[in-house]
Design a protein around this motif. Structure first.
Motif, PDB file in Angstrom:
ATOM      1  N   LYS A 110      -6.607  -3.637   1.200  1.00 54.69           N
ATOM      2  CA  LYS A 110      -5.262  -3.176   0.842  1.00 54.69           C
ATOM      3  C   LYS A 110      -4.584  -4.245  -0.016  1.00 54.69           C
ATOM      4  CE  LYS A 110      -4.470  -0.823   5.303  1.00 54.69           C
ATOM      5  NZ  LYS A 110      -3.624  -0.868   6.514  1.00 54.69           N
ATOM      6  N   PRO A 111      -3.703  -3.805  -0.915  1.00 55.05           N
ATOM      7  CA  PRO A 111      -3.432  -2.426  -1.317  1.00 55.05           C
ATOM      8  C   PRO A 111      -4.476  -1.959  -2.320  1.00 55.05           C
ATOM      9  CG  PRO A 111      -2.011  -3.888  -2.555  1.00 55.05           C
ATOM     10  CD  PRO A 111      -2.812  -4.759  -1.616  1.00 55.05           C
ATOM     11  N   GLN A 171       0.829  -1.201   0.000  1.00 54.01           N
ATOM     12  CA  GLN A 171       0.000   0.000   0.000  1.00 54.01           C
ATOM     13  C   GLN A 171       0.868   1.258   0.000  1.00 54.01           C
ATOM     14  OE1 GLN A 171      -3.657   0.306  -0.055  1.00 54.01           O
ATOM     15  NE2 GLN A 171      -2.680   2.157  -0.818  1.00 54.01           N
TER      16      GLN A 171
END
Length: 471
Positions: free
Chosen positions: A449-450, A113
């Motif tokens: 995420k990401p 991320q």
């Protein structure tokens, strides 16, 4: 049981059919029997054909008028129980690996991320003709590929559920065939026969990739001397449904995915068990027996059907049927998502994440889009900030996995302060377990995420527009 005739057994001593360890285990048994003691041992006999047979040997002395006259033995075949014990240990091992894989994927997603986020920050400031633009796009693409790998880890760890969306199956086949061409031995030729006007299916691209990969790797094992792996797609006709009523194709339209090989094939008995967990023909060192069981489960989660046809020395063919959906074509769907513009706003957002790089990145990006941003590194700090500023905070972006008070407890406390609070859940895990509980309890949305920055901004826009009825 031992494959010897009665005559052969009567001419042999007990230790003649034991393995070496069992002989050592029973070396003191005559003295114990003479002393009047009974014993039980788990030993291994060697059958006439050389196979190992685990048995429970119960031995007790025969004593007449206080005098030891001999011994009686009862032998119980425990091979089935030993096999079940091995499978249980294997299951526990796989569960432990799954937990480890899920944890690694979660932590790796947090790292990705940061990489993906800052790459997008730099890309926003670079025109497409800038020499660094291509390099940054390469970093962004690599981060997305790494994200796809972590999704596979989460699927294996059973911390991910199907993320179904309109999918072009041909596109997925082309992508995975490139991976297989680099993975499989070079003497295996991959052939594609894809329907040009293939209908759209509702599918999870990561799981479709895993289905093809698992079957492809099995095919490679069956073609140790080389061969052909053929992947086909097609639209299922009414005739196909009528001629195969046993499949239960009860929907109007299906797309088929057929994967076949020219390997050694399987007999009928083997085919009866291929989708059973832990069933493998590869041996303990070469396979877990979970590959095709996982394929079966993934096909079922897509409301699909899978059949296998095989003959010894004539290869194997898996045919998978996936339901067609009447929806936006997969290409247009992808373009629509990519084409969304960055949302700007003037609302106030509380960002809660235990990772300092992600807090800094989130603050920078959201602030740049016009939002006022508070940041908190744990649940306790988030509650304190919200308590002091709840009249002006419009939205909370909340990580689930944090030290101390986790996201779940933090969400419950936030709801006590404001039952109508708007919360977006973000996590390196997928939408299961605690995340599902939070969403059921009233969270406004979930983003894994990401994520691309456009995705979180679009989710913010969706929730804030709903809250204020603005356009």
């Amino acid at each position: 049981m031992l494959e010897y005739s009665e005559e052969e057994l009567t001419s042999m001593r007990n230790k003649d059919i034991m393995d070496g360890k069992s002989r050592l285990l029973l070396i003191d048994e005559p003295a114990k029997l003479a002393g009047g003691k009974s014993s039980k041992y788990e030993i291994v006999y060697i059958t006439k054909s050389g196979k190992k047979l685990p048995v429970l040997l119960s031995v007790s002395p025969i004593i007449i008028n206080g005098v030891y006259k001999g011994a009686r033995s009862v032998i119980t075949d425990i091979s089935y129980f030993k096999e079940m014990e091995k499978k249980l240990l294997q299951a526990q091992k796989m569960e432990a690996i799954g937990v480890l894989a899920g944890g690694i994927a979660h932590d790796f997603n947090n790292i990705l991320q940061t990489v993906l986020g800052y790459t997008q920050v730099l890309l926003q400031n670079k025109p497409s003709h800038d020499p660094d633009f291509i390099n940054l796009k390469a970093i962004e693409e690599s981060a997305q590929k790494a994200s796809s790998l972590t999704k596979q880890l989460l699927v294996f760890a059973r911390k991910s559920e199907s993320n179904l969306k309109p999918t072009d199956l041909n596109r997925e086949v082309n992508k995975i065939s490139e991976i297989l061409s680099r993975t499989l031995p070079k003497m295996i030729k991959i052939e594609l026969n894809l329907e040009e006007k293939l209908k759209t299916v509702n599918a999870d691209s990561v799981q479709i990739e895993q289905i093809i990969m698992n079957i492809g790797l099995n095919a490679a094992y069956a073609m140790s001397d080389g061969g052909r792996l053929i992947i086909e797609t097609g639209n299922v006709t009414s005739y196909d449904k009528i001629s195969n009523p046993e499949l239960g194709l009860n929907r109007e339209g299906y797309v088929l995915l057929r994967i076949s090989d020219t390997g050694i094939g399987m007999d009928e008995e083997t085919q009866k068990h291929i989708f059973e967990p832990f069933f493998t023909t590869k041996g303990a060192d070469c396979g877990t027996g979970l590959g095709l069981a996982m394929v079966y489960g993934l096909v079922e989660s897509h409301k699909g059907h899978i059949i296998c046809c095989s003959k010894p020395d004539h290869g194997t063919m898996f045919t998978i049927y996936l339901p067609v959906i009447e929806a936006m074509p997969a290409e247009n769907y992808a373009k629509k998502i990519e084409g969304n513009k960055l949302h700007c706003g003037n609302e106030t957002i509380l960002l809660v994440d235990d990772e300092e790089p992600l807090r800094r990145l989130g603050y920078e990006l959201l602030n740049k889009q016009g939002f006022t941003v508070f940041v908190a590194e744990n649940g306790e700090e988030a509650l304190e900030i919200y308590r002091e500023n709840k009249k002006i905070i419009d939205l909370v972006i909340l990580d689930v996995s944090m030290p101390g008070m986790g996201g779940y407890l933090c969400f419950k406390e936030l709801r006590k302060m404001n039952p109508n609070i708007k919360v977006i859940i973000v996590t390196g895990y997928s939408d299961n377990g605690k995340v599902k509980e939070i969403i059921k309890s009233g969270a406004a949305g979930f983003v894994g995420k990401p994520y691309r920055f456009t995705k979180i901004l679009n989710k913010i826009q969706e929730i804030l527009d709903t809250k204020t009825n603005r356009k």
